[in-house]
Design an enzyme around this catalytic site. Structure first.
Site, PDB file in Angstrom:
ATOM      1  CD  GLN A   1      -3.043  -1.183   2.122  1.00  0.00           C
ATOM      2  OE1 GLN A   1      -3.314  -0.195   2.777  1.00  0.00           O
ATOM      3  NE2 GLN A   1      -3.628  -2.344   2.346  1.00  0.00           N
ATOM      4  CG  ASP A   2       0.855   4.243   3.011  1.00  0.00           C
ATOM      5  OD1 ASP A   2       0.791   3.151   3.615  1.00  0.00           O
ATOM      6  OD2 ASP A   2       0.516   5.320   3.520  1.00  0.00           O
ATOM      7  N   PRO A   3       4.349   3.476   1.941  1.00  0.00           N
ATOM      8  CG  PRO A   3       5.946   4.837   0.937  1.00  0.00           C
ATOM      9  CD  PRO A   3       4.470   4.673   1.094  1.00  0.00           C
TER      10      PRO A   3
END
Length: 219
Positions: free
Chosen positions: A58-60
């Site tokens: 998904q995101d970092p």
């Protein structure tokens, strides 16, 4: 074909330029992860023609010294995130590999594109760069892989990743789906799903070399 050819048309568009301007301000006024130099590391380490597997995140990670541009991976000095620890537990149960480094650069060099759908995040604020434009960019990356490559394994853990199936030509690629390795869902079907051996069985069946999922000392 190279990533630069795929990126060219995307980066010339007005919406991407708007996102770029927004990120310039963010990096100037906020603490953003990963470092600017590492935003595109997944593409630097896994050339387009070498992509055999896509693992979608998904995101970092949004803590210090974690994110470095590869989904699920953290810098060698960082503590193991819970999802990665569960990925490694399944790896050991599946094919007997015991990994000690939380850094997945060796997987990337093997042809595993570790792709987050959002490539940047503010420190301490998960999903803070959701909907600034990264999803459009990474959707087009997924579509390009689907269109121009053959026999790629797409590993989609959790519902957000599985929503991307619509971008993939399932007649020419192999989809592996399961719950996410997060502690919240790993026991609902991630453990025992054998994604690593399934990936290699498929690659070998298509005349490709298998992924060396085990630690190779590169880190």
């Amino acid at each position: 074909m190279e990533w630069s050819e795929i990126f060219h048309d995307i980066t010339e568009r007005h919406d991407f330029k708007e996102m770029h301007d927004f990120l310039e301000k963010e990096y100037t006024t906020q603490t953003i992860y990963p470092d600017r130099d590492n935003i595109y590391q997944a593409f630097d380490l896994t050339p387009f023609e070498d992509v055999k597997v896509v693992i979608l995140g998904q995101d970092p990670y949004h803590g210090p010294n974690q994110a470095h541009g590869l989904a699920f991976s953290v810098q060698p000095s960082a503590k193991f995130p819970p999802s990665l620890r569960n990925m490694y537990q399944e790896l050991e149960d599946d094919i007997g590999c015991h990994r000690t480094s939380p850094h997945l650069q060796d997987w990337a060099r093997e042809g595993v594109l570790l792709l987050n759908t959002v490539l940047t995040v503010r420190q301490g604020q998960a999903h803070s760069h959701k909907d600034i434009g990264w999803e459009t960019f990474t959707d087009e990356v997924i579509q390009a892989i689907s269109k121009y490559r053959d026999d790629v394994v797409f590993i989609l853990w959790g519902k957000p990743a599985q929503q991307k199936i619509k971008l993939i030509d399932t007649s020419k690629h192999y989809i592996i789906k399961s719950p996410h390795p997060s502690p919240l869902s790993a026991y609902r079907g991630f453990f025992g799903s054998k994604p690593y051996s399934k990936t290699n069985d498929y690659l070998v069946s298509k005349g490709k070399s298998p992924i060396n999922w085990c630690e190779n000392g590169e880190d």
